[in-house]
Design a protein around this motif. Sequence first.
Motif, PDB file in Angstrom:
ATOM      1  N   PHE A  69      16.279 -41.608  42.345  1.00  0.00           N
ATOM      2  CA  PHE A  69      15.848 -40.660  41.464  1.00  0.00           C
ATOM      3  C   PHE A  69      15.899 -41.045  39.943  1.00  0.00           C
ATOM      4  O   PHE A  69      15.226 -41.010  39.056  1.00  0.00           O
ATOM      5  CB  PHE A  69      16.231 -39.205  41.637  1.00  0.00           C
ATOM      6  N   HIS A  70      17.004 -41.909  39.864  1.00  0.00           N
ATOM      7  CA  HIS A  70      17.005 -42.493  38.432  1.00  0.00           C
ATOM      8  C   HIS A  70      15.630 -43.396  38.140  1.00  0.00           C
ATOM      9  O   HIS A  70      15.294 -43.332  37.125  1.00  0.00           O
ATOM     10  CB  HIS A  70      18.359 -43.438  38.304  1.00  0.00           C
ATOM     11  N   ARG A  71      15.494 -44.131  39.230  1.00  0.00           N
ATOM     12  CA  ARG A  71      14.214 -45.041  39.050  1.00  0.00           C
ATOM     13  C   ARG A  71      12.774 -44.294  38.900  1.00  0.00           C
ATOM     14  O   ARG A  71      12.055 -44.392  37.764  1.00  0.00           O
ATOM     15  CB  ARG A  71      13.957 -46.170  40.341  1.00  0.00           C
ATOM     16  N   HIS A  72      12.552 -43.358  39.766  1.00  0.00           N
ATOM     17  CA  HIS A  72      11.191 -43.001  39.734  1.00  0.00           C
ATOM     18  C   HIS A  72      11.161 -41.728  38.866  1.00  0.00           C
ATOM     19  O   HIS A  72      10.044 -41.387  38.441  1.00  0.00           O
ATOM     20  CB  HIS A  72      11.103 -42.174  41.251  1.00  0.00           C
ATOM     21  N   LEU A  73      12.180 -41.073  38.463  1.00  0.00           N
ATOM     22  CA  LEU A  73      12.043 -40.188  37.349  1.00  0.00           C
ATOM     23  C   LEU A  73      12.230 -40.566  35.939  1.00  0.00           C
ATOM     24  O   LEU A  73      12.176 -39.886  34.904  1.00  0.00           O
ATOM     25  CB  LEU A  73      13.126 -39.036  37.604  1.00  0.00           C
ATOM     26  N   GLY A  74      12.546 -41.863  35.950  1.00  0.00           N
ATOM     27  CA  GLY A  74      12.783 -42.364  34.612  1.00  0.00           C
ATOM     28  C   GLY A  74      13.920 -41.880  33.695  1.00  0.00           C
ATOM     29  O   GLY A  74      13.915 -41.608  32.539  1.00  0.00           O
ATOM     30  N   VAL A  75      14.908 -41.379  34.416  1.00  0.00           N
ATOM     31  CA  VAL A  75      16.026 -40.871  33.718  1.00  0.00           C
ATOM     32  C   VAL A  75      17.243 -41.956  33.947  1.00  0.00           C
ATOM     33  O   VAL A  75      17.627 -42.254  34.935  1.00  0.00           O
ATOM     34  CB  VAL A  75      16.609 -39.562  34.502  1.00  0.00           C
ATOM     35  N   SER A  76      17.631 -42.296  32.543  1.00  0.00           N
ATOM     36  CA  SER A  76      18.684 -43.530  32.484  1.00  0.00           C
ATOM     37  C   SER A  76      20.032 -42.823  32.841  1.00  0.00           C
ATOM     38  O   SER A  76      20.326 -41.853  32.486  1.00  0.00           O
ATOM     39  CB  SER A  76      18.816 -44.137  31.421  1.00  0.00           C
ATOM     40  N   ALA A  77      20.791 -43.704  33.802  1.00  0.00           N
ATOM     41  CA  ALA A  77      22.119 -43.432  33.980  1.00  0.00           C
ATOM     42  C   ALA A  77      22.916 -43.318  32.673  1.00  0.00           C
ATOM     43  O   ALA A  77      24.010 -42.574  32.510  1.00  0.00           O
ATOM     44  CB  ALA A  77      22.871 -44.252  34.906  1.00  0.00           C
ATOM     45  N   ARG A  78      22.550 -43.881  31.596  1.00  0.00           N
ATOM     46  CA  ARG A  78      23.080 -43.857  30.312  1.00  0.00           C
ATOM     47  C   ARG A  78      23.033 -42.401  29.517  1.00  0.00           C
ATOM     48  O   ARG A  78      23.681 -42.082  28.655  1.00  0.00           O
ATOM     49  CB  ARG A  78      22.727 -44.954  29.374  1.00  0.00           C
ATOM     50  N   GLU A  79      22.006 -41.658  29.932  1.00  0.00           N
ATOM     51  CA  GLU A  79      21.894 -40.260  28.984  1.00  0.00           C
ATOM     52  C   GLU A  79      23.016 -39.533  29.481  1.00  0.00           C
ATOM     53  O   GLU A  79      23.270 -39.221  30.708  1.00  0.00           O
ATOM     54  CB  GLU A  79      20.603 -39.867  29.911  1.00  0.00           C
ATOM     55  N   GLN A  80      23.375 -39.051  28.506  1.00  0.00           N
ATOM     56  CA  GLN A  80      24.357 -38.091  28.412  1.00  0.00           C
ATOM     57  C   GLN A  80      24.017 -36.576  29.009  1.00  0.00           C
ATOM     58  O   GLN A  80      22.617 -36.411  28.909  1.00  0.00           O
ATOM     59  CB  GLN A  80      25.152 -37.740  27.226  1.00  0.00           C
ATOM     60  N   ARG A  81      24.700 -36.044  29.645  1.00  0.00           N
ATOM     61  CA  ARG A  81      24.450 -34.495  29.664  1.00  0.00           C
ATOM     62  C   ARG A  81      24.882 -33.338  28.430  1.00  0.00           C
ATOM     63  O   ARG A  81      25.671 -33.663  28.057  1.00  0.00           O
ATOM     64  CB  ARG A  81      25.164 -34.022  30.994  1.00  0.00           C
ATOM     65  N   PHE A  82      23.870 -32.555  28.487  1.00  0.00           N
ATOM     66  CA  PHE A  82      23.973 -31.752  27.486  1.00  0.00           C
ATOM     67  C   PHE A  82      24.181 -30.228  27.966  1.00  0.00           C
ATOM     68  O   PHE A  82      23.518 -29.918  28.964  1.00  0.00           O
ATOM     69  CB  PHE A  82      22.854 -31.744  26.317  1.00  0.00           C
ATOM     70  N   ALA A  83      25.101 -29.484  27.371  1.00  0.00           N
ATOM     71  CA  ALA A  83      25.301 -27.962  27.841  1.00  0.00           C
ATOM     72  C   ALA A  83      24.007 -27.287  27.916  1.00  0.00           C
ATOM     73  O   ALA A  83      24.056 -26.482  28.872  1.00  0.00           O
ATOM     74  CB  ALA A  83      26.277 -27.403  26.747  1.00  0.00           C
ATOM     75  N   ASN A  84      22.963 -27.303  26.967  1.00  0.00           N
ATOM     76  CA  ASN A  84      21.926 -26.749  27.201  1.00  0.00           C
ATOM     77  C   ASN A  84      20.647 -27.500  26.688  1.00  0.00           C
ATOM     78  O   ASN A  84      21.093 -28.455  25.673  1.00  0.00           O
ATOM     79  CB  ASN A  84      21.804 -25.223  26.418  1.00  0.00           C
TER      80      ASN A  84
END
Length: 216
Positions: free
Chosen positions: A184-199
């Motif tokens: 999913f990181h690959r196919h959605l283009g969401v880097s594992a480096r992206e932090q999570r945000f509360a909202n």
Amino acid sequence: MMDAIFLSAGVPDPRRGPEYAATADTVAITAAVSALVYVTLGRRPLIWGGHPAITPMIWVIAEDLGLDYGRWVGLYQSRHFEDQFPQDNARFGNVTLTDDIAGDRAQSLLHMRRRMFSEHRFAAAVFIGGMGGIIDEYDLFRELQPEAAIIPVVSTGGAAIEVGKRLDALVPDLADDPDYVALFHRHLGVSAREQRFANPDAQPRDIEARYWRPPE
């Protein structure tokens, strides 16, 4: 919600969809749903139509991450199924109830799905396991969100296999890679480096500004 991810998933019932249950891998379905929530929550909005077997899975992962999940997820349910709603619905705090159309199951589902696909802009749709409803959602999603990516996780079996067959070309890892988090990181283009945000309001618009960096 902008650039949301749509989840179409289900665990096939051998009584109602024996042809889908025959190929479904329940362990893989659970793992894939959990991985999708883990990758997206706090990074991308996640929208789905409430499935009684899927909503509790999402709730468990959401609770563990400790975010304002009511701001990051959107759950749609038709009032036609009101007597079947799982208790977990109330916990999300972001449930859109759509009208029961003339007491008709098919019309009520179509109405719910049209609202769901018209009220958000989607970056991608992920298809995991499921039965005939998954294919119905694929067809309508392609019609209303033609620019979004289609990601059928064929390795989970069920109707996801049929969705994969409808694509002009299927990327091999969707059929043979069990590392769903990496997939999913690959196919959605969401880097594992992206932090999570509360909202979502706390999330910078620029993607690189979301990356974790060591303190100076």
